[in-house]
Structures are given as structure tokens and as C-alpha cells.
Design an enzyme around this catalytic site. Structure first.
Site, PDB file in Angstrom:
ATOM      1  N   ARG A   1     -38.020  43.738 -81.597  1.00 18.06           N
ATOM      2  CA  ARG A   1     -38.712  44.516 -80.841  1.00 18.06           C
ATOM      3  C   ARG A   1     -39.650  45.356 -81.797  1.00 18.06           C
ATOM      4  O   ARG A   1     -40.097  46.505 -81.521  1.00 18.06           O
ATOM      5  CB  ARG A   1     -37.737  45.500 -80.054  1.00 18.06           C
ATOM      6  CG  ARG A   1     -36.903  44.924 -79.008  1.00 18.06           C
ATOM      7  CD  ARG A   1     -37.600  43.985 -78.104  1.00 18.06           C
ATOM      8  NE  ARG A   1     -37.036  43.490 -77.291  1.00 18.06           N
ATOM      9  CZ  ARG A   1     -36.441  42.053 -77.547  1.00 18.06           C
ATOM     10  NH1 ARG A   1     -36.938  41.254 -78.478  1.00 18.06           N
ATOM     11  NH2 ARG A   1     -35.652  41.203 -76.550  1.00 18.06           N
TER      12      ARG A   1
ATOM     13  N   SER B   1     -35.455  47.233 -69.885  1.00 15.98           N
ATOM     14  CA  SER B   1     -34.315  47.712 -70.735  1.00 15.98           C
ATOM     15  C   SER B   1     -34.558  48.904 -71.504  1.00 15.98           C
ATOM     16  O   SER B   1     -35.473  49.034 -72.319  1.00 15.98           O
ATOM     17  CB  SER B   1     -34.086  46.478 -71.776  1.00 15.98           C
ATOM     18  OG  SER B   1     -33.015  46.697 -72.596  1.00 15.98           O
TER      19      SER B   1
ATOM     20  N   GLU C   1     -35.364  51.306 -76.564  1.00 17.39           N
ATOM     21  CA  GLU C   1     -36.690  50.127 -76.673  1.00 17.39           C
ATOM     22  C   GLU C   1     -37.823  50.705 -75.818  1.00 17.39           C
ATOM     23  O   GLU C   1     -38.867  50.388 -76.205  1.00 17.39           O
ATOM     24  CB  GLU C   1     -35.941  48.763 -75.951  1.00 17.39           C
ATOM     25  CG  GLU C   1     -36.842  47.635 -75.844  1.00 17.39           C
ATOM     26  CD  GLU C   1     -36.386  46.652 -75.451  1.00 17.39           C
ATOM     27  OE1 GLU C   1     -36.888  45.623 -74.604  1.00 17.39           O
ATOM     28  OE2 GLU C   1     -35.055  46.369 -75.829  1.00 17.39           O
TER      29      GLU C   1
END
Length: 300
Positions: free
Chosen positions: A172, A222, A292
């Protein structure tokens, strides 16, 4: 910020003033931006950045606003939206995509051309620019697996191309997260495949996603990165937090890694619930949950 002057100087670019960002975010939350700009080309993006630079106006870019929380106070300065830059072109096994194109749309263009490698992304609701920025991934695949290069506009108005190696992709993360720049266009390299096989795998992943994720409610996707050695959803379940409501936000009863907007939630509801989850997980399991989702803008 002189709105009349801005409209007179940027006549070819659509501008919205004091527009609530809740109209654009996947969470359906977020305060107003001083000005929203919708460029249609790389040249118009460069014009906007130069205008902001010469008038000392802060700017930032929003892609599809899917993995994002804009706080209730909104954003000062100019928010550049790239949704009108969505061209996708294919040459043999390469796909060149403008930053505002949807990642999901790109995977279906790959399918139409019998190209394999992008199936993992068929359900990720983000833009190409955002996907490259954060090395988006799902079901064992990541952007870095198919990425060749990206063109970005730097603050000084120059365009630089980054290769896969130069992007320093990790979980990420990409190097452009540490820069104030704008993704303009990305190139991906795929492989020839069999249409029926590609289509079948995309259908399977779509069904899996729909069965496990709370797509019936607004959400930011998420919320947390996966902590090493753990699964975020299980940690939240084991802490007894699944289903917890905080204002109009709730930890999804379908997937504990998601926070959904069930009753006109505010961004503050989201931010406070995220902080509460982090605190409880740290106290119970000594695990630090990193977000995230990006949280931007000002508090009300």
C-alpha cells in the site's frame, strides 16, 4: 481567493465553489472544498497547478475518493478532480490509462482484449491514479505486478516518468506518496490470455467480493492495513467490536475490516471510531493498526 478572477482566467475548466465533498466521496461524508476543478487534459492540469503556484493557493488531487475520508471542515484551496481524464488505450499487451479512469473499467478493457494479469483488480473501486499512488491490491495481486511506468506532474510544472523500480512499491505504498505531485497517466504490461478463463476468474472474484464485503452501504473500503502476522477483521471481531455503532457509522457486521455509513454519518464519526478501534486493539493485543484509508481536510 478571488472567484471571479479565477473563473475569468480558467475559462475552459469546470469549477465548483464551496462544493460539499460528501457529493463525491464513497463514504458520503466530507465538508466543502473552496474550489473543485475538473481538468480534461494534461495541459489543463498543468494550467491549474501553475495558477495555484502563481496565486499561492494550496492544491491537492482526489481520484475516485473511494479509500478516503474528507473531514467535516472540508479542504482549503483547490481540489483537482481527474474524473474527466479517463482515456484507456491498448497496444498489443500494453494498456495506457489516464489517471481518472476507473480501475474496474480498466480490468474490463483488458478482458475485451484477451489480456490477463489485471483480474485481481476487477472489484477495486478506485481510479488508476489512486491505485498507482497506493499500490492497490486484492486477492494476491497488486498494481506493481502489472505496472510498467507512470507520468506525474511535479510541483515545478515538469513531467517526470517513473519506472516500476523507481516507484519503490511496497504494501500500500509508492514513492510518490512522499511527493506533492499528480499522476497523469500509467502504463501496464499484461499477457495474452484466453477470454473465457479471464472472464471466469473475474466473475469468481466479483462473487467473492460481493459475498464478503458490505457493498450495500457507503464505506471507505478497507480501513486498516493488514498488520504483520494478523488479520485486521479477526482482531476487531476478537475484541468484541464488530457491529459497534458510533454516531451514524458502524463497524460492518458483514466484514469487520470495513466501517459503513448506516445513518447519515459524519467524517468525525468515522475518524473517532477509527481511533477507538486502534486504541482497543492496542490495549487488548498490543497490535498497532495503521490506517490504509487516507484522512484529509480540516476538522469542523
Amino acid at each position: 481567493m478571488n472567484k471571479i478572477e479565477m473563473m475569468n482566467e480558467l475559462t475552459d475548466i469546470t469549477l465548483l465553489f464551496d462544493e460539499p465533498l460528501m457529493n463525491f466521496t464513497f463514504t458520503k461524508t466530507g465538508g466543502p472544498a473552496d474550489v473543485l476543478a475538473f481538468p480534461k487534459s494534461k495541459a489543463e492540469v498543468a494550467t491549474l497547478v501553475e495558477y495555484c503556484k502563481s496565486h499561492e493557493i494550496p492544491w491537492l488531487v482526489l481520484g475516485n475518493a473511494s479509500n478516503l475520508i474528507v473531514q467535516d471542515g472540508g479542504i482549503r484551496g483547490m481540489v483537482i478532480m481527474l474524473e474527466n481524464m479517463k482515456q484507456i488505450s491498448v497496444s498489443k499487451s500494453r494498456i495506457v490509462v489516464e489517471a481518472g479512469a476507473k480501475l474496474i473499467d480498466t480490468t474490463y478493457v483488458a478482458l475485451e482484449h484477451d489480456l490477463t494479469g489485471f483480474e485481481f483488480a476487477c472489484g477495486i473501486p478506485g481510479s488508476i491514479g489512486g491505485a498507482v499512488y497506493m499500490n492497490a491490491g486484492a486477492y494476491g495481486g497488486e498494481i506493481k505486478d502489472v505496472f510498467t511506468s507512470v507520468d506525474v506532474l511535479l510541483e515545478d510544472g515538469t513531467i517526470r516518468t517513473f519506472t516500476n523500480e523507481e516507484m519503490a512499491f511496497s504494501y500500500r505504498h509508492s514513492v510518490i506518496q512522499d511527493m506533492h505531485c499528480i499522476v497523469l497517466e500509467a502504463t501496464f504490461s499484461l499477457k495474452e490470455g484466453e477470454n473465457s478463463v479471464i472472464k471466469s476468474q473475474m466473475a469468481e472474484l466479483t462473487e467473492l467480493r460481493e459475498s464478503k464485503q458490505p457493498l450495500e452501504y457507503p464505506s471507505c473500503g478497507s480501513v486498516f492495513k493488514r498488520p504483520e502476522g494478523h488479520f485486521t477483521g479477526k482482531l476487531i471481531q476478537d475484541a468484541g467490536l464488530q457491529g459497534l455503532k458510533w454516531g451514524g457509522a458502524q463497524i460492518s457486521e458483514k466484514h469487520a475490516g470495513f466501517i459503513v455509513n448506516i445513518d447519515q454519518a459524519t467524517a468525525t464519526d468515522y475518524v473517532e471510531l477509527i481511533a477507538h478501534i486502534q486504541q482497543v486493539i492496542k490495549e487488548k493485543f498490543d497490535v498497532t493498526l495503521e490506517t490504509e484509508v487516507r484522512i484529509i481536510g480540516e476538522e469542523r
